[in-house]
Structure formats: structure tokens, C-alpha cells
Design a protein around this motif. Structure first.
Motif, PDB file in Angstrom:
ATOM      1  N   CYS A  73       0.848  -1.341  -0.014  1.00 48.84           N
ATOM      2  CA  CYS A  73      -0.183   0.027   0.222  1.00 48.84           C
ATOM      3  C   CYS A  73       0.872   1.282   0.124  1.00 48.84           C
ATOM      4  CB  CYS A  73      -0.913  -0.093   1.224  1.00 48.84           C
ATOM      5  SG  CYS A  73      -2.312  -1.276   1.108  1.00 48.84           S
ATOM      6  N   PHE A  77       0.990   3.975  -2.869  1.00 51.20           N
ATOM      7  CA  PHE A  77       0.518   5.243  -2.608  1.00 51.20           C
ATOM      8  C   PHE A  77       1.567   6.309  -3.190  1.00 51.20           C
ATOM      9  CE2 PHE A  77      -0.352   8.874   0.193  1.00 51.20           C
ATOM     10  CZ  PHE A  77      -1.576   9.261  -0.032  1.00 51.20           C
ATOM     11  N   PHE A 116      -4.265   3.007   3.771  1.00 54.81           N
ATOM     12  CA  PHE A 116      -4.651   4.062   2.706  1.00 54.81           C
ATOM     13  C   PHE A 116      -5.093   5.253   3.265  1.00 54.81           C
ATOM     14  CE2 PHE A 116      -4.054   0.984  -1.124  1.00 54.81           C
ATOM     15  CZ  PHE A 116      -3.242   1.753  -1.677  1.00 54.81           C
ATOM     16  N   ASN A 120      -3.202   8.840   3.349  1.00 54.93           N
ATOM     17  CA  ASN A 120      -3.860   9.873   2.878  1.00 54.93           C
ATOM     18  C   ASN A 120      -4.084  11.107   3.815  1.00 54.93           C
ATOM     19  OD1 ASN A 120      -4.905  10.792   0.323  1.00 54.93           O
ATOM     20  ND2 ASN A 120      -6.892  10.956   1.290  1.00 54.93           N
ATOM     21  N   ASN A 125      -4.573  14.520   2.885  1.00 56.54           N
ATOM     22  CA  ASN A 125      -5.751  14.396   1.885  1.00 56.54           C
ATOM     23  C   ASN A 125      -5.280  14.495   0.392  1.00 56.54           C
ATOM     24  OD1 ASN A 125      -7.378  13.298   4.127  1.00 56.54           O
ATOM     25  ND2 ASN A 125      -7.402  15.424   4.758  1.00 56.54           N
ATOM     26  N   GLN A 129     -12.289  10.570  -2.461  1.00 50.79           N
ATOM     27  CA  GLN A 129     -12.621   9.346  -1.945  1.00 50.79           C
ATOM     28  C   GLN A 129     -12.561   8.102  -3.152  1.00 50.79           C
ATOM     29  OE1 GLN A 129     -16.427   9.056   0.329  1.00 50.79           O
ATOM     30  NE2 GLN A 129     -17.095   7.650  -1.229  1.00 50.79           N
ATOM     31  N   LEU A 132      -9.090   6.911  -4.064  1.00 53.98           N
ATOM     32  CA  LEU A 132      -8.638   6.366  -2.880  1.00 53.98           C
ATOM     33  C   LEU A 132      -9.088   4.695  -2.874  1.00 53.98           C
ATOM     34  CD1 LEU A 132      -8.306   7.923   0.525  1.00 53.98           C
ATOM     35  CD2 LEU A 132      -6.449   6.708  -0.734  1.00 53.98           C
ATOM     36  N   TYR A 156     -14.448   1.258   4.436  1.00 52.47           N
ATOM     37  CA  TYR A 156     -14.021   2.792   4.062  1.00 52.47           C
ATOM     38  C   TYR A 156     -15.127   3.726   4.308  1.00 52.47           C
ATOM     39  CZ  TYR A 156     -12.159   6.837   1.666  1.00 52.47           C
ATOM     40  OH  TYR A 156     -11.731   8.143   1.311  1.00 52.47           O
TER      41      TYR A 156
END
Length: 317
Positions: A73, A77, A116, A120, A125, A129, A132, A156
Motif C-alpha cells: 500500500c 500510494f 490508505f 492519505n 488528503n 474518496q 482512494l 472505508y
């Protein structure tokens, strides 16, 4: 001296499929006891990446940090940040692994979502949404063998989540019967999602396909119409259960016992071996939990919880 930045996130366990919604419906869980049922991930500024793990089921994780889904992850990311011309993160991460692997409770999804969400938030941020969620789906697909959102999405966004098949929105939240209790019981054995998918036929009959579409459509209507009886009647699995229940010792006994105790619905959570039962009152839920805890659990790793649906989903602590 600059203060070291720390970001911690929690992501709840989830029920994939919810019987009638194979790959399209998922529900986030919150025990009524106040206990957490999910994984935690912490991100801390560091000169170089490192991963540490703890928790009841940490010993079941890959031995090498490079093979851990949380490491993957982080790498994914940072590539996304670079592609977006954003500064990459230099952090260490810690995973508290509270969910059992191969349990049917969205264990890998919980770790992925917590990772995540923490990353984030740590990156102020950087991504919205749906972006992600697509990242979460990609990583979940690396474990399960195919991209599906019915665990990562409810973990989530929370609540009862329906997948759209679109890039945006990836998922929509459905209304809840807030007084319903969701009894979940993990037997203690492990079932591989990828292996469980291989048990399914490559094609389904026209009858089963029509029943699947009808049930899901009527179920969604019933939620908005607040018709509990009709919603519960739709919660049967015409796709996976008949093929997968062979992997779950005493599944039929558990169904019979819960139905005799007043279950509105009963089914396999995800690929199993966790099962779930729905009750409209606490007394019935407690009867179901007592039977499952005594008769369905196979070893010391097993557990059972009476839950409500967690409408909040993942959170930054």
C-alpha cells in the motif's frame, strides 16, 4: 526541532456479499460490546521506510515486511503521489493486526483501508474518496485474485455499501434498519478467498441470474420502502453458498439453529468460514450467538460478536 508527525487510522471488519449481493454488496461491522473489530495502521515521519506489526493475528502475516500488504500500500500510494506531482512520503508504518487472515471478515481489506486512510491523511488528503477506493480495490485484487470492492468499500465508507461498477462513484450507501442485530461467528479455520472463488462455476443458469438480479433489486427497494420482511426474504444466496458451504463445518446446523432462534437471514460472510445471522431483537441475537459460540467455533482462534452496522466506516484517530 520539528515535531514528528503521526497519523493513525482504524478500519472495521466487513461482511462481503451479504448473501444476496455477490461482489456488489458489503456491510461494515461494529460490536455492540464497544470492542473494536478491525485493524489499525499508524504512519510516522521517518528517514526511511520500515514496517512493524503486532496484534493477535500478527504471527499469521508474511515474515518479510516487503511481502506485507501494508508495505505494498505504501509503495502504491507513493507512486500515485509521484504521478500526481505531489511530494512522496518518507514514513515508517505500524500495523495492529486484530482480524484473522482468511476469516471472511474482510481482514486484508481492513488492513488496506486503514493503511490508505492513514497515508492519505498524513499526505494532507492528497486524494479524494473514489481515487482512494480504486487504489484499495487494486491492492485487494492482488490478494483475492480479482478486483472487487464489497469489503474495502464498506470498511472505508461504512454502513451498507452497494457497488456501482463506475469509476465515480465507486459505491453508494444504502439505508439501514438500525435496530437489526448482526451476529457474526468466526470458526477459527482459514478459507482462502482465491480458492473459494475457484469453487464457483464459470457460468450460471438463466434462472439463477434472473433470481440474483430480482433479489438485489427488490432488496434495495425494500430498504427505501422500510419493508423489513421483504428485505429479509430477499437475503438468500443463489450464487456462491451452495458451492462454498462444503468448506464450512456445521454450516447447515448453524443455519438451522439460528433460524429456530428467529433469524431473519443467515449466510456466509464473504468466502467464509465466518457466518452471519440477522435478528430484529437482542434476545434472539443472544440466543444465536450462544449457540454459535458453543457449536460452530472449531478452535481457540474463533470468536463471535453481536454487532450493529458501523455507519462511520474508517476513521483517523
Amino acid at each position: 526541532m520539528n515535531e514528528v508527525k503521526r497519523t493513525k487510522a482504524y478500519a472495521p471488519a466487513s461482511i462481503g456479499n451479504v448473501s444476496l449481493g455477490f461482489d456488489l454488496l458489503g456491510a461494515a461491522l461494529k460490536p455492540i460490546s464497544g470492542e473494536s473489530l478491525g485493524d489499525w495502521v499508524e504512519v510516522v515521519d521517518a528517514d526511511s521506510f520500515a514496517l512493524s506489526v503486532d496484534g493477535k493475528f500478527a504471527h499469521k502475516l508474511p515474515g518479510e515486511a516487503k511481502d506485507n500488504i501494508v508495505t505494498l500500500c505504501y509503495e502504491y500510494f507513493n507512486k500515485a503521489l509521484a504521478n500526481a506531482n505531489e511530494a512522496q512520503l518518507s514514513v515508517a508504518m505500524h500495523l495492529h493486526k486484530a482480524l484473522p487472515i482468511g476469516s471472511g471478515l474482510g481482514s486484508s481489506a481492513s488492513s488496506i483501508v486503514a493503511a490508505f486512510v492513514a497515508l492519505n491523511a498524513h499526505a494532507d488528503n492528497a486524494f479524494e474518496q473514489d481515487v482512494l477506493l480504486q487504489m484499495m480495490g487494486e491492492l485487494e485484487g492482488q490478494i483475492s485474485g480479482s478486483i472487487h470492492y464489497d469489503n474495502v468499500a464498506p470498511s472505508y465508507v461504512g454502513g451498507l455499501a452497494l457497488m456501482t461498477g463506475e469509476n465515480a462513484p465507486v459505491t453508494v450507501k444504502l439505508p439501514l434498519f438500525e435496530h437489526w442485530y448482526w451476529v457474526v461467528c468466526y470458526s477459527g479455520i482459514s478459507v482462502s478467498t482465491a480458492a473459494a472463488r475457484k469453487l464457483l462455476p464459470s457460468e450460471f443458469s438463466l434462472k439463477d441470474t434472473l433470481n440474483f438480479g430480482r433479489q438485489l433489486s427488490v432488496f434495495v427497494h425494500s430498504l427505501y420502502a422500510k419493508d423489513e420482511a421483504l428485505a429479509a426474504k430477499m437475503m438468500t444466496d443463489v450464487i456462491a453458498e451452495q458451492h462454498r458451504k462444503v468448506l464450512l463445518p456445521r454450516f447447515d446446523d448453524a443455519r438451522q439453529a439460528c433460524e429456530q432462534a428467529g433469524a431473519l437471514a443467515f449466510g456466509i460472510s464473504g468466502s467464509g468460514p465466518t457466518v452471519f445471522a440477522v435478528a430484529d431483537n437482542l434476545e434472539a441475537a443472544e440466543k444465536m450467538q450462544a449457540w454459535l459460540a458453543k457449536e460452530y467455533i472449531q478452535n481457540e482462534d474463533g470468536f463471535s460478536h453481536i454487532c450493529k452496522l458501523d455507519d462511520a466506516g474508517a476513521s483517523v484517530v
